[in-house]
Design an enzyme around this catalytic site. Structure first.
Site, PDB file in Angstrom:
ATOM      1  CG  ASN A  36       3.048  -0.554   2.743  1.00 24.50           C
ATOM      2  OD1 ASN A  36       2.459  -1.572   2.384  1.00 24.50           O
ATOM      3  ND2 ASN A  36       4.224  -0.214   2.272  1.00 24.50           N
ATOM      4  N   GLY A  37       1.934  -2.892   4.984  1.00 22.50           N
ATOM      5  CA  GLY A  37       2.684  -4.089   5.396  1.00 22.50           C
ATOM      6  C   GLY A  37       1.725  -5.183   5.845  1.00 22.50           C
TER       7      GLY A  37
ATOM      8  CD  GLU B  64      10.012  -8.019 -19.137  1.00 23.74           C
ATOM      9  OE1 GLU B  64       9.977  -8.920 -18.273  1.00 23.74           O
ATOM     10  OE2 GLU B  64       9.521  -6.897 -18.963  1.00 23.74           O
TER      11      GLU B  64
ATOM     12  CE  LYS C   7       7.323   0.070 -11.111  1.00 19.40           C
ATOM     13  NZ  LYS C   7       7.515  -0.545 -12.441  1.00 19.40           N
TER      14      LYS C   7
ATOM     15  CG  HIS D 259      10.374 -30.710 -26.861  1.00 19.98           C
ATOM     16  ND1 HIS D 259      10.695 -31.990 -27.242  1.00 19.98           N
ATOM     17  CD2 HIS D 259      11.381 -29.929 -27.319  1.00 19.98           C
ATOM     18  CE1 HIS D 259      11.864 -31.990 -27.853  1.00 19.98           C
ATOM     19  NE2 HIS D 259      12.313 -30.755 -27.916  1.00 19.98           N
TER      20      HIS D 259
ATOM     21  CE  LYS E 167       6.649  -4.983 -18.698  1.00 23.65           C
ATOM     22  NZ  LYS E 167       7.353  -5.935 -17.943  1.00 23.65           N
TER      23      LYS E 167
ATOM     24  CD  GLU F  85       3.472  -6.520 -16.010  1.00 21.10           C
ATOM     25  OE1 GLU F  85       3.271  -6.393 -14.789  1.00 21.10           O
ATOM     26  OE2 GLU F  85       4.588  -6.394 -16.511  1.00 21.10           O
TER      27      GLU F  85
ATOM     28  CB  CYS G 273      -0.849   0.017   1.268  1.00 17.86           C
ATOM     29  SG  CYS G 273      -1.691  -1.508   1.606  1.00 17.86           S
TER      30      CYS G 273
ATOM     31  NE  ARG H  77       4.058   2.182  -1.689  1.00 20.18           N
ATOM     32  CZ  ARG H  77       5.250   1.581  -1.601  1.00 20.18           C
ATOM     33  NH1 ARG H  77       6.165   1.856  -2.497  1.00 20.18           N
ATOM     34  NH2 ARG H  77       5.521   0.734  -0.645  1.00 20.18           N
TER      35      ARG H  77
ATOM     36  CD1 TRP I  12      -2.841  -4.664  -4.782  1.00 27.89           C
ATOM     37  CD2 TRP I  12      -1.381  -5.717  -3.475  1.00 27.89           C
ATOM     38  NE1 TRP I  12      -2.527  -5.859  -5.382  1.00 27.89           N
ATOM     39  CE2 TRP I  12      -1.639  -6.525  -4.606  1.00 27.89           C
ATOM     40  CE3 TRP I  12      -0.492  -6.180  -2.520  1.00 27.89           C
ATOM     41  CZ2 TRP I  12      -1.042  -7.763  -4.797  1.00 27.89           C
ATOM     42  CZ3 TRP I  12       0.112  -7.418  -2.708  1.00 27.89           C
ATOM     43  CH2 TRP I  12      -0.171  -8.187  -3.830  1.00 27.89           C
TER      44      TRP I  12
END
Ligand code: AGP
Length: 606
Positions: free
Chosen positions: A101-102, A479, A601, A502, A483, A486, A2, A27, A75
């Site tokens: 936050n945590g 990557e 983030k 395979h 991208k 997400e 957060c 965040r 969050w």
């Protein structure tokens, strides 16, 4: 994870705090809340579900003058996104107000004790136990109450606490989650990250674990958990607040893609002196490296993909084995490390919990640890034995782009530097010369975006994408897939191109686009064969190829060209089209590009 922000001072702070929350929305944005004390000592507490814009709506027409306040953007970890679970939280008497936050790991047993002591809870969050503990421990001195409280809780937290009966004080505490304190003559700030307050102050104190800050309009005092005063040095940040703005782009992500030429150039130039690589922050010498047998690189997400490319870089330059781990795996596999080990952690935020814990394990096992981070004063930068900063500037978009290419630039530089320490002269001058050409080359790749708009128009409705590459470009495939998935929410998988046969080739049909990294390389012909395997099954082919390659046109529905570059350096270019493909497809789909659902983030929780 957060974002928290707080203010005490002589200015009216409602807009200051709402603006600060805006800079912290990356965040987390499940809900937001703001508590203010106005000049008549009235409490104003408003919360809203969803993005900050909904909280701002609650403050439309609000005119009270307030000089103290704390805000929060959430969050969700414990307790679904809802208004009742939104911070700030209050104690039973509605006297103490807190943002956090945590994660509080022992909150269940604490909550049970508090309920047995007569406390009533309004939310399902772990956070709420903290403010009830402050109430329980308060005996006239808020600092004492906070000290007792934080010596009771286990877990990670950055806290802001105010007492409506004493509007001349704001207390902050930090353990495991980032928190900065900012200060001008007659006003003080707290924030999870500097962009939230950069507009008002450049004088920044980075709080360390197990520290408490007592802020008044004209003073800041720091204490340890035993209550002993501690002296902290401040830093004057030279980040221009505008850098943290969108600067006219539709999204932070697009701005940050376009910032890459500058980011990689400044990252490179920060690492060279007189055409030689130079890392003054690394306290590492020939003696320390003489028995180096292996390098471990540990990271998450995009930083993990950069680390995989780092493996190719370090093994080519140093001819030393490199292990690359997801931090969440590394932490629990009891890695074999000793005093001769070197462990590099790579992290944009410098706060990712899994990577931070991996760093701590490596240190406990005696390894020499290096943190490659983008955030000045982040926890990893202060806990690792050596720190190297990517100079990408604030990266606000949840999807990491300029930090990734800056990480690559750093890994190239560091590999040659370590080589020199090991007596390996890997054509250092040529590396510097070549890396200097990358920045203008990236400019050419991002110059023309029409082809990405065409790709988005044609394929934004696809339900599956494959990304394929070989060798040092296999991690670029991973990557590219990350991208796309997400920010557009389209399922996408990255694979070694040679691995298609395979299994994954079973996914291929005429609705499934495959993005191939097929630039000029010793394996070019192999990749062409893989492309033919897919186009023979009506798969759609989007190729990232080297300027002048006409053959590839025959096999592709779309071709994106990049300048010719030695394969060893090519990921710095081949990744750019994958970023733009993701961006324009997500934009075509109307996705919330800078704040994708369920993401944040920086993931500072397990
Ligand atoms: C990148 O686009 C993602 N948002 C995510 O995978 C990110 O790279 C990961 O969470 C690691 O973050 P860090 O680099 O700040 O440690």
């Amino acid at each position: 994870m957060c974002g928290i922000v707080g203010y005490i001072g002589n200015r009216d702070c409602t807009e200051i705090l709402l603006g600060g929350l805006e800079k912290l929305e990356y965040r987390g944005y499940d809900s937001a809340g703001l508590a203010l004390v106005d000049v008549d000592n009235n409490i104003i507490l408003k919360k809203a579900l969803g993005k900050l814009v909904n909280l701002k709506e609650e403050f439309k027409g609000f005119k009270n003058e307030c000089h103290l306040g704390i805000g929060h953007t959430r969050w969700a970890t414990h307790g679904r996104p809802s208004v009742k679970n939104a911070h700030p939280h209050l104690d039973c008497q509605e006297r103490f107000i807190l943002v956090h936050n945590g994660i509080i790991e022992n909150y269940e047993e604490l909550k049970e004790e508090l309920i047995n002591n007569g406390h009533t809870f309004q939310s399902d969050t772990d956070t709420e136990v903290i403010v009830h503990l402050v109430e329980e421990n308060f005996d006239g001195d808020l600092l004492e109450a906070v000290k007792k409280t934080i010596n009771t809780i286990d877990g990670a937290y950055a806290l802001g606490i105010m007492d409506i009966k004493d509007p001349e004080i704001l207390i902050a505490a930090r353990h495991g989650s980032p928190l900065v304190v900012g200060g001008n003559e007659d006003e003080k700030f707290i924030a999870s990250d500097t962009p939230a307050i950069l507009k008002y102050t450049r004088k920044i104190f980075y709080m360390d674990d197990r520290e408490i800050a007592v802020l008044k309009r004209n003073s800041i005092y720091f204490y340890d958990y035993e209550g002993k005063k501690i002296e902290k040095m401040h830093r004057i940040l030279n980040w221009d607040p505008l850098m943290a703005e969108k600067a006219g782009y539709d999204h932070f992500m697009l701005k940050e893609i376009y910032e890459q030429p500058r980011a990689v150039r400044e990252t490179l130039f920060s690492k060279i002196k007189k055409e030689k690589f130079f890392f003054e922050d690394l306290k590492i010498d020939k003696e320390r490296l003489k028995d180096l047998r292996k390098i471990n690189i540990v990271a998450c997400g995009t930083s993990y993909h950069a680390s995989l490319i780092g493996k190719f870089i370090f093994e080519k330059v140093l001819r030393i084995p490199v292990d690359v781990d997801y931090a969440s795996e590394f932490r629990y596999r009891d890695p074999i490390l000793d005093k001769d080990s070197v462990v590099i952690v790579v992290s944009q935020s410098g706060e990712t919990m899994d990577t931070l814990e991996a760093l701590r394990i490596a240190k406990d096992k005696g390894a020499y640890t290096i943190a490659i981070v983008n955030v000045f004063g982040s926890t990893m930068s202060r806990e690792a034995d050596g720190v190297i900063y990517t100079i990408a500037g604030p990266e606000i978009g949840v999807a990491s782009t300029k930090a990734f290419t800056s990480q690559l630039m750093t890994l190239y530089s560091l590999s040659v530097y370590l080589g020199e320490k090991l007596g390996i002269c890997f054509e250092s001058d040529n590396v510097v010369r070549t890396l200097k050409t990358l920045s203008p080359m990236i400019e050419t790749v991002i110059d023309d975006v029409d082809i990405y708009k065409q790709i988005a128009t044609n394929y934004h409705k696809a339900t599956d994408f494959l990304y394929l590459g070989r060798g040092i470009n296999y991690p670029v495939a991973l990557e590219g897939a990350l991208k796309l998935k997400e920010i557009s929410y389209i399922h996408a998988e990255g694979y070694p191109a040679g691995e298609m046969k395979h299994g994954p080739i079973a996914l291929v049909e005429n609705e499934v686009p495959s993005v191939f990294v097929v630039n000029k390389s010793p394996l070019y012909k192999k990749v062409i064969s893989n492309i033919q395997e897919i186009s023979a099954r009506d798969g759609i082919i989007i190729s990232i190829a080297t300027n002048g390659d006409n053959l590839i046109q025959k096999y592709s529905n779309k071709v994106i060209y990049i300048p010719e570059i030695e394969e060893f350096y090519s990921p710095l270019l081949t990744v750019i089209p994958t970023q733009l493909i993701a961006y324009f497809i997500a934009k075509k789909r109307g996705a919330d590009i800078d704040k994708p659902r369920n993401l944040a983030k920086s993931v500072t929780v397990e």
